[in-house]
Scaffold this motif. Structure first.
Motif, PDB file in Angstrom:
ATOM      1  N   ASN A 126       0.811  -1.211   0.000  1.00 27.21           N
ATOM      2  CA  ASN A 126       0.000   0.000   0.000  1.00 27.21           C
ATOM      3  C   ASN A 126       0.848   1.265   0.000  1.00 27.21           C
ATOM      4  OD1 ASN A 126      -2.115  -2.005   0.997  1.00 27.21           O
ATOM      5  ND2 ASN A 126      -3.329  -0.122   0.872  1.00 27.21           N
ATOM      6  N   ASP A 127       1.996   1.209   0.668  1.00 29.42           N
ATOM      7  CA  ASP A 127       2.872   2.382   0.733  1.00 29.42           C
ATOM      8  C   ASP A 127       3.644   2.591  -0.557  1.00 29.42           C
ATOM      9  OD1 ASP A 127       2.122   2.987   3.296  1.00 29.42           O
ATOM     10  OD2 ASP A 127       3.921   2.161   4.242  1.00 29.42           O
ATOM     11  N   GLU A 128       4.011   1.490  -1.205  1.00 28.05           N
ATOM     12  CA  GLU A 128       4.848   1.575  -2.397  1.00 28.05           C
ATOM     13  C   GLU A 128       4.305   0.653  -3.490  1.00 28.05           C
ATOM     14  OE1 GLU A 128       9.135   1.562  -1.829  1.00 28.05           O
ATOM     15  OE2 GLU A 128       8.807   1.575   0.335  1.00 28.05           O
ATOM     16  N   PRO A 129       3.239   1.046  -4.153  1.00 21.53           N
ATOM     17  CA  PRO A 129       2.708   0.213  -5.237  1.00 21.53           C
ATOM     18  C   PRO A 129       3.501   0.415  -6.529  1.00 21.53           C
ATOM     19  CG  PRO A 129       1.318   2.141  -4.936  1.00 21.53           C
ATOM     20  CD  PRO A 129       2.407   2.235  -3.908  1.00 21.53           C
ATOM     21  N   THR A 130       4.732  -0.114  -6.527  1.00 18.00           N
ATOM     22  CA  THR A 130       5.650   0.044  -7.654  1.00 18.00           C
ATOM     23  C   THR A 130       6.242  -1.309  -8.031  1.00 18.00           C
ATOM     24  OG1 THR A 130       7.606   0.375  -6.256  1.00 18.00           O
ATOM     25  CG2 THR A 130       6.286   2.345  -6.807  1.00 18.00           C
ATOM     26  N   PRO A 131       6.749  -1.436  -9.258  1.00 16.68           N
ATOM     27  CA  PRO A 131       7.415  -2.687  -9.636  1.00 16.68           C
ATOM     28  C   PRO A 131       8.612  -2.999  -8.744  1.00 16.68           C
ATOM     29  CG  PRO A 131       6.897  -1.398 -11.587  1.00 16.68           C
ATOM     30  CD  PRO A 131       6.615  -0.514 -10.404  1.00 16.68           C
ATOM     31  N   GLU A 132       9.341  -1.962  -8.342  1.00 14.66           N
ATOM     32  CA  GLU A 132      10.524  -2.176  -7.500  1.00 14.66           C
ATOM     33  C   GLU A 132      10.131  -2.733  -6.136  1.00 14.66           C
ATOM     34  OE1 GLU A 132      11.201   0.445 -10.763  1.00 14.66           O
ATOM     35  OE2 GLU A 132       9.756   0.675  -9.110  1.00 14.66           O
ATOM     36  N   ALA A 133       9.043  -2.224  -5.577  1.00 15.00           N
ATOM     37  CA  ALA A 133       8.572  -2.731  -4.292  1.00 15.00           C
ATOM     38  C   ALA A 133       8.111  -4.182  -4.413  1.00 15.00           C
ATOM     39  CB  ALA A 133       7.439  -1.854  -3.772  1.00 15.00           C
ATOM     40  N   ILE A 134       7.428  -4.501  -5.493  1.00 17.79           N
ATOM     41  CA  ILE A 134       6.983  -5.879  -5.707  1.00 17.79           C
ATOM     42  C   ILE A 134       8.186  -6.811  -5.782  1.00 17.79           C
ATOM     43  CG2 ILE A 134       5.823  -7.456  -7.292  1.00 17.79           C
ATOM     44  CD1 ILE A 134       4.012  -5.093  -8.095  1.00 17.79           C
ATOM     45  N   ALA A 135       9.245  -6.383  -6.473  1.00 18.03           N
ATOM     46  CA  ALA A 135      10.448  -7.208  -6.582  1.00 18.03           C
ATOM     47  C   ALA A 135      11.066  -7.470  -5.211  1.00 18.03           C
ATOM     48  CB  ALA A 135      11.464  -6.529  -7.505  1.00 18.03           C
ATOM     49  N   LEU A 160       3.166 -15.303  -6.166  1.00 16.49           N
ATOM     50  CA  LEU A 160       2.261 -14.679  -5.209  1.00 16.49           C
ATOM     51  C   LEU A 160       1.429 -13.604  -5.885  1.00 16.49           C
ATOM     52  CD1 LEU A 160       3.705 -11.716  -4.644  1.00 16.49           C
ATOM     53  CD2 LEU A 160       5.163 -13.041  -3.127  1.00 16.49           C
ATOM     54  N   LEU A 161       0.439 -13.133  -5.119  1.00 19.04           N
ATOM     55  CA  LEU A 161      -0.362 -11.982  -5.510  1.00 19.04           C
ATOM     56  C   LEU A 161      -0.047 -10.839  -4.545  1.00 19.04           C
ATOM     57  CD1 LEU A 161      -3.953 -13.453  -6.159  1.00 19.04           C
ATOM     58  CD2 LEU A 161      -2.160 -12.971  -7.838  1.00 19.04           C
ATOM     59  N   PRO A 162       0.627  -9.771  -4.993  1.00 20.78           N
ATOM     60  CA  PRO A 162       0.745  -8.590  -4.138  1.00 20.78           C
ATOM     61  C   PRO A 162      -0.662  -8.112  -3.777  1.00 20.78           C
ATOM     62  CG  PRO A 162       2.116  -8.384  -6.100  1.00 20.78           C
ATOM     63  CD  PRO A 162       1.227  -9.561  -6.312  1.00 20.78           C
ATOM     64  N   THR A 163      -0.865  -7.826  -2.499  1.00 19.13           N
ATOM     65  CA  THR A 163      -2.213  -7.542  -2.006  1.00 19.13           C
ATOM     66  C   THR A 163      -2.318  -6.111  -1.501  1.00 19.13           C
ATOM     67  OG1 THR A 163      -2.505  -9.865  -1.416  1.00 19.13           O
ATOM     68  CG2 THR A 163      -3.979  -8.273  -0.353  1.00 19.13           C
ATOM     69  N   LEU A 164      -3.288  -5.398  -2.056  1.00 10.72           N
ATOM     70  CA  LEU A 164      -3.558  -4.020  -1.654  1.00 10.72           C
ATOM     71  C   LEU A 164      -4.806  -4.015  -0.795  1.00 10.72           C
ATOM     72  CD1 LEU A 164      -2.432  -1.040  -2.521  1.00 10.72           C
ATOM     73  CD2 LEU A 164      -4.667  -0.896  -3.643  1.00 10.72           C
ATOM     74  N   ILE A 165      -4.668  -3.630   0.468  1.00  9.10           N
ATOM     75  CA  ILE A 165      -5.854  -3.531   1.303  1.00  9.10           C
ATOM     76  C   ILE A 165      -6.574  -2.224   0.973  1.00  9.10           C
ATOM     77  CG2 ILE A 165      -4.704  -4.887   3.085  1.00  9.10           C
ATOM     78  CD1 ILE A 165      -4.729  -2.329   4.823  1.00  9.10           C
ATOM     79  N   THR A 166      -7.770  -2.075   1.499  1.00  7.16           N
ATOM     80  CA  THR A 166      -8.653  -0.946   1.199  1.00  7.16           C
ATOM     81  C   THR A 166      -7.899   0.370   1.092  1.00  7.16           C
ATOM     82  OG1 THR A 166     -10.547  -2.033   2.221  1.00  7.16           O
ATOM     83  CG2 THR A 166     -10.602   0.380   2.077  1.00  7.16           C
ATOM     84  N   ASP A 167      -8.030   1.020  -0.066  1.00  2.91           N
ATOM     85  CA  ASP A 167      -7.332   2.280  -0.309  1.00  2.91           C
ATOM     86  C   ASP A 167      -8.095   3.077  -1.361  1.00  2.91           C
ATOM     87  OD1 ASP A 167      -5.219   4.266  -0.323  1.00  2.91           O
ATOM     88  OD2 ASP A 167      -3.844   2.664   0.287  1.00  2.91           O
ATOM     89  N   THR A 168      -7.523   4.186  -1.792  1.00  6.71           N
ATOM     90  CA  THR A 168      -8.167   5.072  -2.749  1.00  6.71           C
ATOM     91  C   THR A 168      -8.139   4.482  -4.155  1.00  6.71           C
ATOM     92  OG1 THR A 168      -6.107   6.219  -3.251  1.00  6.71           O
ATOM     93  CG2 THR A 168      -7.421   7.069  -1.398  1.00  6.71           C
ATOM     94  N   ASP A 169      -8.977   5.032  -5.035  1.00  9.94           N
ATOM     95  CA  ASP A 169      -8.936   4.627  -6.435  1.00  9.94           C
ATOM     96  C   ASP A 169      -7.550   4.869  -7.024  1.00  9.94           C
ATOM     97  OD1 ASP A 169     -11.572   3.895  -6.357  1.00  9.94           O
ATOM     98  OD2 ASP A 169     -12.243   5.250  -7.947  1.00  9.94           O
TER      99      ASP A 169
END
Length: 398
Positions: A75-84, A98-107
Motif C-alpha cells: 500500500n505504501d509503495e505500489p511500484t514494480p521495484e517494491a513488488i520485486a 504470489l499476488l501482491p495484495t492491496l488492502i482498502t485504499d483510494t482509487d
C-alpha cells in the motif's frame, strides 16, 4: 532442445502435488518440466544437481495474500521495484509465486497497484496478478481496514478491477454490501472473487456463489461467525465442493481446534495464506499501516491496542504449523500451499504440480524442520539465499 541442455535435479523424495516419489529426479528444459524419472534412469554422464540427503523437492508455494515483505508494504509503495523486494523476501521461505495484495485504499492507489503489477508481469514469472482486498467491504467487519476508505462500487470499478492479459485479478468483497449484479459483472470481466470482511448471511453467501464467487479470504477471520440459527459464510464455504478458502495457520488468527474441525468437516479446498506484512523477510519490528503504528510482538503483528493487523507469517512456517498444530500429513499441507491455490486462480494446468508440461516452480526443504534450502521459478534457481539454519545446508555446500 538437445539432451545436453536439459537440467536434472535429483532428490531423495519428490512430491509431485499428489504423491511422494522416492529416489526421483525432475528433468527440466527451459521453463518447463519434461519428466520425472527414477534416479537409476538418469542418463550416464548427465549433469545432475543432487539435493542434500533427506531433502524433499515439491511444487513451489503459491501465496494469494501478501501485503508486504522485506520491510515493504505494498500500500505504501505500489511500484514494480517494491513488488520485486517483496518477492525476494518471500522466496527465502519457498514461495515461488504470489499476488501482491492491496488492502482498502483510494482509487488512485488501486490504479497504481494495478499499473505496477502490469509492468512487472512480463519480466517476473513469480507475480501472478494482484489481490484487491477491499474497498468494498462491510463496515461491521473492518479489521484494520480504514472505515473512511470503504465505499460502494461505482460503474468504473469493474474496468479498474478487471485483469490484464496474462494476469489474475482477485477481489475480496462483502457481497451483501454490493449493488445487485456487481458480483456477476466482476466475474464476467474475468475477476476471481472471494468473500471477506463480510457480515453476509448464509443465503446472501449462497447467492453470491451462484453468481460465480468461489473464494473465502482468511476463513473465520473478519466475517460473520458460525451460529446455530445463522450459519453465515463459514458454513456455506465448508459445505461446498467448489469453494476455496484461505487459512492463516499461525496459531493466532484461528484457534487450531477450529482449523482441525474445519478440515475434517469441509468439502472444499483449503489454501494456506500468510496475510504477510513488511516484517516477513525483513528486519524491522514495527511499521506504519496507513498512518497507524503496527508492532511485531511475540510473533504477532498488532496495533497499539493489541488488535491483529495482518501476520508475521511465511509459507514455510504455515506448512510447518499444519503438521505440528493440525496433525496433518506433510503431503496434505503441501497441497494446501501449492496445488489448491493454483487451481483457485485458474492456473492449475500450469502451476502447483511437478509433472510434465508444468512450469518448473519448485522448492527444496528439509521435511522435519520445513527449512527451505532452495527454490526455482520457471526453471531458474533463486538468487536469494535460504534462511541460515542448522537443520538445512546452504546451496554453497552442494
Amino acid at each position: 532442445m538437445s539432451e545436453e541442455s536439459r537440467r536434472i535435479i535429483a532428490a531423495d523424495v519428490v512430491f509431485d502435488g499428489e504423491s511422494a516419489h522416492r529416489d526421483c529426479a525432475v528433468v527440466i528444459e527451459g521453463e518447463d518440466i519434461v519428466s520425472l524419472i527414477l534416479r537409476r534412469e538418469i542418463p550416464r554422464g548427465a549433469t545432475v544437481l543432487e539435493l542434500p540427503k533427506g531433502v524433499w523437492l515439491a511444487p513451489g508455494f503459491i501465496d494469494i495474500q501478501v501485503n508486504g515483505g522485506g520491510d515493504i508494504l505494498f500500500n505504501d509503495e505500489p511500484t514494480p521495484e517494491a513488488i520485486a523486494t517483496i518477492l525476494r523476501a518471500h522466496r527465502k521461505f519457498g514461495t515461488t509465486s504470489l499476488l501482491p495484495t492491496l488492502i482498502t485504499d483510494t482509487d488512485e492507489k488501486m490504479i497504481a497497484a494495478k499499473r505496477a503489477v502490469t509492468t512487472i508481469l512480463p519480466r517476473e514469472p513469480g507475480v501472478l496478478g494482484v489481490h484487491f482486498e477491499g474497498p468494498f467491504i462491510s463496515p461491521e467487519r473492518l479489521g484494520v481496514h480504514r472505515a473512511d476508505l470503504c465505499r460502494a462500487p461505482q460503474p468504473h470499478h469493474v474496468e479498474m478491477l478487471a485483469p490484464r492479459p496474462g494476469g489474475v485479478s482477485l477481489v475480496t468483497l462483502a457481497p451483501e454490501a454490493e449493488p445487485p449484479g456487481f458480483v456477476s459483472e466482476l466475474v464476467a470481466a474475468g475477476c476471481k472473487l472471494a468473500l471477506g470482511h463480510s457480515m453476509a448471511t448464509y443465503a446472501q453467501t449462497r447467492a453470491a456463489m451462484s453468481e460465480g464467487l468461489t473464494g473465502f479470504t482468511h476463513l473465520f477471520n473478519a466475517m460473520r461467525p458460525l451460529a446455530s440459527r445463522e450459519p453465515g459464510p463459514i458454513a456455506a464455504a465448508l459445505e461446498s465442493c467448489a469453494a476455496y478458502y484461505g487459512l492463516i495457520v499461525d496459531g493466532e488468527h484461528v484457534d487450531p481446534a477450529m482449523l482441525r474441525l474445519a478440515l475434517r468437516a469441509g468439502l472444499g479446498h483449503p489454501m494456506l495464506v500468510t496475510d504477510a506484512m513488511p516484517p516477513v523477510g525483513g528486519s524491522a519490528q514495527e511499521f506504519l499501516l496507513q498512518g497507524r503504528p503496527i508492532i511485531v510482538r511475540d510473533g504477532r503483528c498488532v496495533t497499539t491496542e493489541g488488535a491483529l493487523a495482518g501476520a508475521a507469517l511465511d509459507m514455510a512456517s504455515a506448512v510447518r504449523n499444519c503438521v505440528a498444530m493440525l496433525d496433518l500429513p506433510l503431503e496434505r499441507a503441501l497441497v494446501f500451499a501449492s496445488t489448491h491455490p493454483a487451481n483457485f486462480l485458474g492456473l492449475g494446468k500450469r502451476l502447483g504440480r511437478l509433472v510434465a508440461g508444468y512450469r518448473a516452480d519448485m522448492t527444496a526443504f528439509d521435511p522435519q524442520s520445513i527449512r527451505v534450502v532452495a527454490t526455482w521459478v520457471a526453471g531458474a534457481p533463486s538468487t536469494e539465499g535460504a534462511p541460515s539454519t542448522q537443520d538445512a545446508p546452504s546451496t554453497e555446500e552442494w
